[in-house]
Design an enzyme around this catalytic site. Structure first.
Site, PDB file in Angstrom:
ATOM      1  N   VAL A   1      39.253  44.697  33.613  1.00 20.83           N
ATOM      2  CA  VAL A   1      37.915  44.176  33.920  1.00 20.83           C
ATOM      3  C   VAL A   1      37.933  42.646  33.934  1.00 20.83           C
ATOM      4  O   VAL A   1      37.343  42.016  34.821  1.00 20.83           O
ATOM      5  CB  VAL A   1      36.875  44.723  32.931  1.00 20.83           C
ATOM      6  N   TYR A   2      38.598  42.054  32.964  1.00 25.62           N
ATOM      7  CA  TYR A   2      38.720  40.596  32.943  1.00 25.62           C
ATOM      8  C   TYR A   2      39.334  40.101  34.249  1.00 25.62           C
ATOM      9  O   TYR A   2      38.821  39.162  34.877  1.00 25.62           O
ATOM     10  CB  TYR A   2      39.577  40.173  31.760  1.00 25.62           C
ATOM     11  N   CYS A   3      40.441  40.715  34.654  1.00 23.93           N
ATOM     12  CA  CYS A   3      41.106  40.286  35.885  1.00 23.93           C
ATOM     13  C   CYS A   3      40.192  40.448  37.090  1.00 23.93           C
ATOM     14  O   CYS A   3      40.147  39.580  37.977  1.00 23.93           O
ATOM     15  CB  CYS A   3      42.392  41.086  36.093  1.00 23.93           C
TER      16      CYS A   3
END
Length: 250
Positions: A154-156
Site C-alpha cells: 500500500v505504501y508503494c
C-alpha cells in the site's frame, strides 16, 4: 527560486526529514509552518526556532481534520508560497497472512497520509499559490514509487500515485500557472524512525535528504532524485526487470 523571506508549509515538520527541512529553511531565512501530530515535538521545535516556526497539530490520517485545516490555511498564513508534502507512514502488510481488519486499518492510514492529504493540501492551496509572484509545490515520493517492495504494497502504491499526480499537476501548472513550480522529490532509504530496522540498502541522513530537496527547489528542477535514486530511475528505463528484482525484497 530563493527561499529567503518565504513562508513554507512542511508536513511531518517535527521529525526526520521534515525536522531537517524546517531547520535548514530557517537557516535560509524562511518561516516554516510545521504540521504534525506530535504536540510535544512541535512545541519543542517552536521553542528552538521561536517566531520562525508556526506549529500546527493535525492528524493527517484524519481526512476531515486535514480538510478543515487546509480550508483555514490561507487565512492563517496569507504569505504562504511553498508547500512541501513530506509526511508519510509505512506499514508492512502481508495480505495473505495478516489479520484482515488490521491490514485494512493500516492501509486506510497510509492512503490518508501519503495520498489523500497531499491531494487535499494541493487542492486547497493552489488557487492561493497561483496568485503569488512565484510559488512551489514539492511532493515527496521514494524509489519505491518506481519499483515496489513486497512487504509494503500500500505504501508503494500511494507513492506511485503521488508521483503520477505530481507529474499531471506539473503539466497543469506549466499550462496555466508557469510561475508555480511542481517538484517530485524521490527519496532513497533515509535513516528515520519509520525506516529503523528496515531495508537492506545503505541509508542516507535526513540532513542530506533535506539539503538535496531544497537545492532542487532553488534550482527549479521538476524532479529531484535524492541520493542514488537517479541510478534506479536509469535502471528502470533500460532494464526494468533488474530494477524490480533489486527492490522486491528491499
Amino acid at each position: 527560486m530563493e527561499l529567503t523571506g518565504r513562508t513554507v508549509l512542511v508536513t511531518g515538520g517535527a521529525r526526520g526529514v521534515g525536522r531537517e527541512l524546517t531547520r535548514q529553511l530557517v537557516d535560509l531565512g524562511a518561516t516554516v509552518v510545521a504540521v504534525g501530530r506530535d504536540r510535544a515535538r512541535l512545541e519543542a521545535l517552536a521553542a528552538e526556532h521561536g517566531s520562525r516556526v508556526h506549529p500546527h497539530v493535525v492528524d493527517l490520517a484524519d481526512p476531515v481534520a486535514t480538510a478543515a485545516f487546509a480550508d483555514r490555511l490561507v487565512a492563517l498564513h496569507p504569505d504562504l508560497s511553498v508547500l512541501i508534502n513530506n509526511a508519510g507512514v509505512q506499514a508492512h502488510s502481508d495480505f495473505l497472512a495478516d489479520d484482515p481488519v488490521a491490514t485494512r486499518a493500516a492501509a486506510r492510514a497510509e492512503i490518508a497520509v501519503n495520498l489523500d492529504a497531499v491531494v487535499t493540501l494541493c487542492a486547497a492551496l493552489l488557487p492561493h499559490l497561483r496568485a503569488q509572484e512565484s510559488a512551489a509545490v514539492v511532493n515527496v515520493t521514494t524509489g519505491l514509487a518506481l519499483a515496489p517492495k513486497a512487504s509494503a504494497p500500500v505504501y508503494c502504491a500511494t507513492k506511485a500515485a503521488v508521483r503520477t499526480f505530481t507529474r499531471a499537476l506539473d503539466y497543469q501548472c506549466r499550462r496555466g500557472a508557469p510561475h508555480v513550480r511542481v517538484l517530485d522529490a524521490v527519496f532513497p532509504l533515509v535513516d528515520t524512525d519509520m525506516t529503523r530496522g528496515r531495508g537492506k540498502f545503505r541509508k542516507i541522513s535526513p540532513a542530506r535528504a533535506a539539503t538535496e530537496v531544497l537545492d532542487g527547489v532553488r534550482r527549479d528542477r521538476a524532479r529531484v532524485y535524492v541520493g542514488a535514486t537517479a541510478l534506479l530511475a536509469a535502471i528502470m528505463r533500460v532494464a526494468p526487470g533488474l530494477g524490480y528484482r533489486m527492490m522486491r525484497e528491499g
